[in-house]
Design an enzyme around this catalytic site. Structure first.
Site, PDB file in Angstrom:
ATOM      1  CG  ASN A   1      52.405  66.189  37.164  1.00 51.14           C
ATOM      2  OD1 ASN A   1      51.410  66.084  37.882  1.00 51.14           O
ATOM      3  ND2 ASN A   1      53.485  65.451  37.323  1.00 51.14           N
TER       4      ASN A   1
ATOM      5  NE  ARG B   1      51.662  61.596  37.128  1.00 46.49           N
ATOM      6  CZ  ARG B   1      52.232  61.547  38.307  1.00 46.49           C
ATOM      7  NH1 ARG B   1      52.605  62.654  38.895  1.00 46.49           N
ATOM      8  NH2 ARG B   1      52.411  60.393  38.902  1.00 46.49           N
TER       9      ARG B   1
ATOM     10  CG  HIS C   1      55.420  55.273  39.079  1.00 45.04           C
ATOM     11  ND1 HIS C   1      55.968  54.635  40.168  1.00 45.04           N
ATOM     12  CD2 HIS C   1      55.432  56.593  39.366  1.00 45.04           C
ATOM     13  CE1 HIS C   1      56.283  55.528  41.100  1.00 45.04           C
ATOM     14  NE2 HIS C   1      55.967  56.721  40.627  1.00 45.04           N
TER      15      HIS C   1
ATOM     16  NE  ARG D   1      54.818  58.185  48.202  1.00 45.85           N
ATOM     17  CZ  ARG D   1      54.605  58.229  46.895  1.00 45.85           C
ATOM     18  NH1 ARG D   1      54.167  57.155  46.266  1.00 45.85           N
ATOM     19  NH2 ARG D   1      54.823  59.334  46.222  1.00 45.85           N
TER      20      ARG D   1
ATOM     21  CD  GLU E   1      56.594  59.720  34.780  1.00 39.46           C
ATOM     22  OE1 GLU E   1      57.501  60.423  35.264  1.00 39.46           O
ATOM     23  OE2 GLU E   1      55.736  59.158  35.460  1.00 39.46           O
TER      24      GLU E   1
END
Ligand code: ADP
Length: 394
Positions: free
Chosen positions: A7, A88, A177, A238, A381
């Site tokens: 990643n 990813r 996601h 965010r 993940e």
């Protein structure tokens, strides 16, 4: 099969090595391009940690060090020993809707989509190219956060802007996601004795970034993130949903250009913008200290989350399970409690004792009477990426 999962971020590379779908080691190359850069590797079986503090100028140097630590620890002699590497990728755009093996078209598309994912896609591309150079014989697979959401229908992914903004600039909801929503819903299908394509669930991935996904018959039919990972829930830093007209207003009032607006909404807003903390551990202890803005941020977060979950109850024909995952979803019992309390009239009943229990694995936290089961499922993940990579190679 030996699969490395990468990643790659703009200044970091997270990595995890799997052998026959069992994690062998994990690590992080941090602060690439900075004088405080370092690499850490943890061997999972023994808990042994290796660390090097050294200047890591770019991703190539970072991966070289990963290779060196693999060799030093005896895990791998060389990256070329791998059967595959799974990357990813945050944004696949409109053309990369399936996980796939890397070829020239894939590289060009990831590059093209960089204009709408400037923080992520260029770094992913650097990771893939570095890997291709370091281990030319190893096949690389790209696993897109957006791919799981390819089944969202047009009436849900379109924004009501002039239609040519869609045709010309591909402005639409993509969702993110996906690997996590897919993984946790499959786990719950298994726990409930159903096939993946039989599960109807609402999954809440609550990390620093956060999104909710409505899953019907194992497929995503809507999700809270949109064209970028900014839409939807209130997140660590965010803002999530706001009235779009506030943007030109703020731009004029504060004389902010698009880049500064973007930074403000992505990095200075959310929980942090309201109370100055973005980590729920701090927020919960601040609430206990009587910090009213921490209380406000906490309540805003759960309210928005409950509103999204409630709306997904409305679009699903029925809901087998509500799933909480990622750092906040797995650990913040107070967030789960308040959110579920707000949904009580839908027949959702949380078992307070099970919810508070401090266990790290998968657990069901609903009462026997609850119409919808509630689960906490630790996301994985990387394992999902490793499995998909294996299947693409085979
Ligand atoms: P990322 O999106 O970076 O992968 P994570 O899924 O690791 O994020 O989630 C990180 C967040 O999880 C932290 O910012 C914090 O808010 C929350 N978190 C982690 N551990 C706990 C805990 N024990 N209690 C409450 N919240 C926690």
């Amino acid at each position: 099969m030996k699969i490395l999962v990468l990643n790659s971020g703009s200044s970091s590379i997270k990595f995890k090595l799997f052998e026959n779908q069992k994690a062998v080691c994990s690590g992080l190359v941090e602060k690439i391009g900075n004088h405080q850069s370092k690499i850490e590797l943890k061997i999972l079986k023994t808990g042994t940690k290796m660390r090097r503090d050294t200047h890591i100028g770019d991703h190539e140097k970072g991966l070289k060090l990963v290779n060196e630590l693999f060799e030093e620890s005896g895990i791998l002699k060389d990256l070329n020993e791998l059967d595959g590497c799974g990357h990813r990728i945050v944004h696949g755009g409109k053309n990369l809707t399936e996980h796939c093996l890397v070829n020239d078209f894939v590289l060009e598309e990831i590059h093209r989509v960089s204009s709408i994912a400037p923080l992520h896609n260029p770094a992913h591309l650097a990771g893939i190219k570095t890997m291709m150079k370091a281990a030319p014989k190893v096949p690389n697979a790209t696993i897109f956060d957006t791919a799981f959401h390819k089944t969202i229908p047009d009436y849900a992914y379109m924004y009501a802007l002039p239609y040519d903004y869609y045709t010309e600039y591909n402005i639409r909801k993509y969702g993110f996601h996906g690997t996590s929503h897919s993984y946790v819903s499959q786990r719950v299908a298994k726990l409930m004795g159903k096939k993946n394509e039989e599960i109807n669930a609402i999954s809440a991935h609550l990390g620093n970034g956060a999104s909710v996904c409505a899953i019907e018959n194992g497929k995503s039919i809507d999700t809270s993130m949109g064209f970028t990972p900014l839409e939807g829930l209130i997140m660590g830093t965010r803002c999530g949903d706001i009235d779009p007209a506030t943007i030109p207003f703020i731009a004029k009032a504060k004389d902010l250009n698009p880049d500064k607006l973007d930074t403000m909404m992505n990095k200075q807003s959310g929980l942090y913008g309201i109370c100055g903390y973005n980590d729920f551990r701090d927020i919960i202890s601040e609430i206990q200290n009587g910090n009213n803005l921490a209380r406000l941020a906490f309540e805003m977060y759960c309210y928005r989350l409950a509103k999204y979950i409630g709306s997904y109850f409305a679009i699903l024909p029925y809901t087998d399970a509500l799933i909480f995952t990622a750092g906040v979803g797995e650990n913040a019992a107070a967030v789960r409690k308040l959110t579920c309390e707000k949904l009580k009239h839908l027949g959702i009943e949380i078992d307070e004792q099970l919810n508070e229990e401090n266990s790290s694995g998968e657990k069901e936290i609903s009462t026997k009477n609850s119409k919808t089961k509630i689960f906490v499922i630790p996301t994985d993940e990387e394992l999902e990426i490793a499995k998909i990579t294996e299947s693409l190679i085979s």
